[in-house]
Design an enzyme around this catalytic site. Structure first.
Site, PDB file in Angstrom:
ATOM      1  N   ASP A   1       0.755  -1.085   0.056  1.00  0.00           N
ATOM      2  CA  ASP A   1       0.153  -0.025  -0.054  1.00  0.00           C
ATOM      3  C   ASP A   1       0.988   1.370  -0.183  1.00  0.00           C
ATOM      4  OD1 ASP A   1      -2.123   1.539   0.486  1.00  0.00           O
ATOM      5  OD2 ASP A   1      -1.704   1.851   2.449  1.00  0.00           O
TER       6      ASP A   1
ATOM      7  N   ASP B   1      -0.114   4.993   0.880  1.00  0.00           N
ATOM      8  CA  ASP B   1      -0.456   6.090   1.942  1.00  0.00           C
ATOM      9  C   ASP B   1      -0.238   5.218   3.285  1.00  0.00           C
ATOM     10  OD1 ASP B   1      -0.949   8.289   0.148  1.00  0.00           O
ATOM     11  OD2 ASP B   1      -2.987   7.116  -0.063  1.00  0.00           O
TER      12      ASP B   1
ATOM     13  N   GLY C   1      -7.430   3.299   3.339  1.00  0.00           N
ATOM     14  CA  GLY C   1      -7.506   2.719   2.041  1.00  0.00           C
ATOM     15  C   GLY C   1      -9.014   2.780   1.502  1.00  0.00           C
TER      16      GLY C   1
ATOM     17  N   ARG D   1     -12.114   8.108  -2.039  1.00  0.00           N
ATOM     18  CA  ARG D   1     -12.396   9.371  -1.460  1.00  0.00           C
ATOM     19  C   ARG D   1     -13.819   9.633  -1.227  1.00  0.00           C
ATOM     20  NH1 ARG D   1     -10.613  13.327  -6.219  1.00  0.00           N
ATOM     21  NH2 ARG D   1      -8.781  11.896  -5.774  1.00  0.00           N
TER      22      ARG D   1
HETATM   23  C1  BG6 Z   1      -5.865   5.641   0.202  1.00  0.00           C
HETATM   24  C2  BG6 Z   1      -5.999   6.382   1.553  1.00  0.00           C
HETATM   25  O1  BG6 Z   1      -4.499   5.405   0.040  1.00  0.00           O
HETATM   26  O2  BG6 Z   1      -6.417   6.289  -0.829  1.00  0.00           O
HETATM   27  C3  BG6 Z   1      -7.290   6.885   1.775  1.00  0.00           C
HETATM   28  O3  BG6 Z   1      -5.431   5.580   2.723  1.00  0.00           O
HETATM   29  C4  BG6 Z   1      -7.753   7.859   0.585  1.00  0.00           C
HETATM   30  O4  BG6 Z   1      -7.222   7.845   2.941  1.00  0.00           O
HETATM   31  C5  BG6 Z   1      -7.732   6.924  -0.780  1.00  0.00           C
HETATM   32  O5  BG6 Z   1      -9.018   8.358   0.940  1.00  0.00           O
HETATM   33  C6  BG6 Z   1      -8.153   7.780  -1.777  1.00  0.00           C
HETATM   34  O6  BG6 Z   1      -7.224   8.683  -2.121  1.00  0.00           O
HETATM   35  P1  BG6 Z   1      -7.472   9.920  -3.199  1.00  0.00           P
HETATM   36  O7  BG6 Z   1      -6.130  10.341  -3.232  1.00  0.00           O
HETATM   37  O8  BG6 Z   1      -7.949   9.261  -4.361  1.00  0.00           O
HETATM   38  O9  BG6 Z   1      -8.688  10.873  -2.643  1.00  0.00           O
HETATM   39 MG    MG Z   2      -2.873   3.052   3.768  1.00  0.00          MG
END
Ligand code: BG6
Ligand code: MG
Length: 217
Positions: free
Chosen positions: A7, A9, A44, A47
Site C-alpha cells: 500500500d 499511504d 484505504g 475519496r
Molecule cells: C488511500 C488512503 O490510499 O487512498 C485514503 O488511505 C484515501 O485515505 C484513498 O481516501 C483515496 O485517495 P485519493 O487520493 O484518490 O483521494
Molecule cells: Mg494506507
C-alpha cells in the site's frame, strides 16, 4: 513468497497524515466532528466513500452534487499539501526494505486506492522501484474489495497465495485476505490484529528471514 505488494499511504509514505489534515480542514470548515479514530476508518477507503463515512458519523445527508463538490475541495487541499512533499515524507526504512526484497528476486507491486498515487511516486522519484503499479484509477471497487491486489498479482504473474501485502488499513488487510493473499498489518493503527503477520516498523523485519519464512524475524 514470490511477490510483495505495498500500500502507499501510511506504508511507504506518510501521506496518510496529509489525508487526515485535508479531511480535518474540510470538517472544521463545515462544523463536523472528525478525529484520529474516525480517520483510521478512512484508511484505504476511496475519496467518495471516505466522505460518506464522515457524513454518516455526523448524521448528515447531502445531495450527490454537493458531495462531489466537497470531496473535490478536500482533494485540492490534499494536493496543495503534497506540493511540498520530499524525502522526509518517506516511511523510515521503506525504500531499503523494498530494495532488499528486489535484490533477493522478490517482485514488487504497489496497490493504492489513491488516484493521486502516481503523482506521489513520481514526485519522490520512486515509481521505478515497483514492477507493477495499481492505483485508484485502475479499479472499480475500492478496498476491502480484493480487486486492487488481485489485479496487482495478475500483472506481476504470481499466485495470490505467493503474495504478501503490506497494509496500514483495516480495509486493506481485509482486501488482501479476501484475495487469498498473506496480509501484513503494518504500523500502529488499531484494528489490524486479524492480519496474518503484524509489523510495527520496517526496522523490526529481518529481510532474509522474512523472504524464507514469511515471519518478521
Ligand atoms: C488511500 C488512503 O490510499 O487512498 C485514503 O488511505 C484515501 O485515505 C484513498 O481516501 C483515496 O485517495 P485519493 O487520493 O484518490 O483521494
Ligand atoms: Mg494506507
Amino acid at each position: 513468497m514470490k511477490a510483495v505488494i505495498f500500500d502507499l499511504d501510511g506504508v511507504v509514505v506518510y501521506t496518510d497524515a496529509y489525508h487526515y489534515k485535508a479531511w480535518k480542514k474540510l470538517s472544521d470548515d463545515q462544523g463536523w466532528a472528525f478525529d484520529e479514530s474516525l480517520n483510521d476508518q478512512l484508511r484505504g477507503v476511496s475519496r467518495m466513500a471516505s466522505l460518506q463515512v464522515i457524513l454518516d458519523h455526523n448524521g448528515i445527508d447531502l445531495p450527490e452534487e454537493k458531495k462531489v463538490e466537497l470531496a473535490t475541495r478536500k482533494n485540492e487541499d490534499y494536493r496543495a499539501f503534497l506540493a511540498g512533499i520530499d524525502d522526509t515524507a518517506l516511511v523510515d526504512g521503506a525504500l531499503d526494505f523494498i530494495r532488499a526484497l528486489r535484490t533477493r528476486g522478490v517482485k514488487i507491486g504497489l496497490g493504492s486506492s489513491s488516484k493521486n498515487a502516481m503523482m506521489v511516486l513520481e514526485k519522490l522519484g520512486i515509481d521505478s522501484l515497483f514492477d507493477e503499479i495499481v492505483t485508484g484509477k485502475d479499479i472499480s471497487r475500492s478496498k476491502p474489495d480484493p480487486e486492487i491486489f488481485v489485479k496487482g498479482a495478475q500483472r506481476l504473474g504470481v499466485e495470490p497465495a505467493e503474495t504478501y501485502v503490506f497494509e496500514d488499513a483495516v480495509s486493506g488487510v481485509d482486501a488482501a485476505q479476501a484475495g487469498g493473499m498473506v496480509a501484513v498489518g503494518f504500523g500502529p493503527s488499531e484494528g489490524l490484529d486479524h492480519a496474518d503477520v503484524r509489523v510495527m516498523r520496517f526496522a523490526d523485519l529481518d529481510v532474509d528471514t522474512f523472504v524464507a519464512t514469511g515471519k518478521p524475524a
